[in-house]
Design a protein around this motif. Structure first.
Motif, short mmCIF file in Angstrom:
data_model
loop_
_atom_site.label_atom_id
_atom_site.label_comp_id
_atom_site.label_asym_id
_atom_site.label_seq_id
_atom_site.Cartn_x
_atom_site.Cartn_y
_atom_site.Cartn_z
N PHE A 121 -4.00 -7.11 8.38
CA PHE A 121 -4.06 -5.78 7.75
C PHE A 121 -2.78 -5.00 8.06
O PHE A 121 -2.03 -5.36 8.98
CB PHE A 121 -5.29 -4.98 8.25
N GLU A 163 0.61 -3.25 11.98
CA GLU A 163 0.18 -4.51 11.37
C GLU A 163 -0.82 -5.15 12.33
O GLU A 163 -0.63 -5.08 13.55
CB GLU A 163 1.42 -5.41 11.26
N GLY A 174 -4.27 -1.69 3.75
CA GLY A 174 -4.40 -2.90 2.95
C GLY A 174 -4.70 -4.06 3.87
O GLY A 174 -4.27 -4.07 5.04
N GLN A 205 5.03 -11.16 10.93
CA GLN A 205 3.85 -12.04 11.03
C GLN A 205 4.21 -13.48 11.39
O GLN A 205 3.74 -14.05 12.38
CB GLN A 205 3.10 -12.08 9.69
N THR A 251 0.87 -1.16 0.00
CA THR A 251 0.00 0.00 0.00
C THR A 251 0.91 1.22 0.00
O THR A 251 2.08 1.12 0.34
CB THR A 251 -0.86 0.05 1.27
N GLN A 253 4.36 1.81 10.53
CA GLN A 253 3.17 1.01 10.20
C GLN A 253 2.62 0.32 11.44
O GLN A 253 3.35 0.06 12.41
CB GLN A 253 3.52 -0.06 9.18
#
Ligand code: DAH
Length: 447
Positions: free
Chosen positions: A310, A190, A288, A155, A9, A188
């Motif tokens: 996301f 997450e 995103g 992740q 994104t 960011q």
């Protein structure tokens, strides 16, 4: 419905703190506030924080970009990115709780930004020829390590560690031009939420209605779903994901904000979407997201679960929330910028007011305070005499004499006018008036 193809994104943005960064090699030293970049020859290593890496032909990190590592703007008290981080964290803590009231989401905001190629790309199924891997787009520490290009890099590790619901907040790095909305370092958030089959079904169905429903099957991979997922699984995950994120956007931007979903592509989710909000009459992409690729979960040891993920850019959200017109301002050390975010409650509504383009100057004043002294009397006195020329008054030292028991305060008064330059002599004159008035009206004893 519109379909977009992209790697990442466009979310961008962040940095300050006290870690030491150095590029080891030769001949010159470069000091940058709390950072030290030391270049001495021969240039065989790159040091980032407490870690040293062997340089190789892929190394393209620069002293300038390394000087940003460790700034951690998202963890810096009174910084707008920290206020936004608190808002997002509190939203998830408050709205997603276990039966006894403790939050289900774990929040991780201190992971170091150097990650392996495996973490940043391979574990997320990023194709080998994907543009995001190119040294023209990414900062390589060496052939095996990069400055993370997104918080998605964590992740797999967190899932492998057993986390089923988490937020990761951190600084990310991309080689890019610098302008009002792009900066090579930004921040960011997450989010990942995993469900067992039962957890997902029970969220929408009664025990009876659940019978016969499953989340796994071996079907074809089609635009609407991955091969191992049932349509039912995708419908439920999509609904939960979109509901969760719409609720977050309404909490942060206000209930009246208009939103829309756009189909798109990410290597690590399928199907994938972007959320857009209407801002000043235009649709603006703010995050995103999608249904996590099952292969990622299988590889991370969570093959019995399904999940959504996301990623959102903190700077982009903060720019809308606070009306901050330029991404570079997040790096400002200017008290005119920072003082506007000095609130103890992150929910305090703030609209950024442009700071004067004229330079600041400041004077300090120290005095012993009398018994009946209150700080606000001094602030009022300064504002009364300094009016438009005073940008900020700050208590910078508060000291009580061990023997005398008397307390001394030192204030820094920052002088700056919105429309014209204030010269030091002019500031000195006002400062003298303030000193005199403090002695006469507040009975302080100047030191
Ligand atoms: N990593 C993406 C980026 O940097 C954002 C993102 C998109 C994260 C979709 C996700 C996701 O977890 O599911 O732009």
């Amino acid at each position: 419905m519109m379909m977009k193809y992209k790697l990442f994104t466009g979310i961008c943005c962040r940095l300050y703190s006290a870690s030491i960064v150095s590029m080891n090699g030769a001949s010159h030293r470069h000091f940058c506030s709390s950072f030290l970049t030391d270049i001495s020859s021969p240039e065989t290593t790159v040091t980032v924080g407490s870690q040293t890496y062997a340089r190789d032909e892929m190394t393209n990190v620069t002293p300038h970009i390394l000087s940003k590592v460790g700034s951690n703007l998202h963890n810096r008290k009174y910084h707008p990115l920290n206020l936004l981080k608190q808002r997002i964290r509190d939203h998830f803590y408050k709205n997603y709780v276990k039966p006894r009231g403790n939050p289900i989401f774990t929040v991780v905001d201190d992971l170091p930004p150097v990650v392996t190629i495996e973490q940043c790309f391979d574990s997320l199924l990023t194709p080998k020829d994907h543009v995001s891997r190119k040294p023209s787009d990414t900062y390589y520490v060496n052939k095996d390590h990069v400055l993370r290009t997104h918080t998605s890099a964590h992740q797999s590790d967190l899932i492998r560690m057993g986390c089923d619901q988490f937020l990761v907040i951190g600084d990310v790095y991309r080689r890019d031009t610098i302008d009002k909305s792009h900066y090579p370092v930004f921040h960011q958030c997450e989010g990942v939420r995993l469900f067992t089959e039962r957890e997902l079904l029970i969220s929408k169905f009664s025990e009876q209605d659940m019978e016969g429903l499953t989340v796994f099957e071996q079907g074809p991979r089609i635009p609407a779903k991955q091969a191992p997922h049932t349509q039912d699984a995708v419908v439920l995950l999509e609904a939960d994901l979109k509901w969760t994120l719409t609720r977050l956007a309404h909490d942060i931007f206000g209930k009246d904000i208009e939103t829309q979903w756009v189909d798109c592509y990410f290597p690590f989710t399928h199907p994938s979407w972007e959320l857009e909000i209407k801002y000043k009459g235009e649709w603006l992409e703010v995050l995103g997201c999608g249904v996590m690729e099952q292969e990622i979960l299988n590889e991370a040891g969570a093959g019995n679960k399904v999940g959504w993920a996301f990623g959102l850019g903190l700077e982009r959200w903060a720019m809308k929330m606070y009306d901050i017109p330029d991404i570079r301002l997040f790096w400002s050390q200017d008290s005119g910028f920072l003082s506007q975010f000095k609130v103890d409650d992150a929910n305090t509504p703030i609209k950024y007011k442009p700071v004067s383009v004229h330079p600041q100057c400041y004077n300090d004043i120290s005095f012993w305070i009398p018994d009946n002294y209150t700080e606000n009397d001094f602030y009022d006195l300064v504002r009364g005499l300094g009016s438009d020329m005073v940008e900020q008054v700050e208590l910078i030292d508060n000291f009580t004499h061990p023997k005398k028991g008397q307390t001394s305060h030192c204030y820094r008064i920052t002088y700056r006018h919105m429309d014209r330059a204030v010269h030091q002599e002019e500031a000195n004159k006002i400062h003298a008036l303030i000193t005199e008035a403090a002695i006469n009206n507040l009975a302080v004893e100047v030191r």
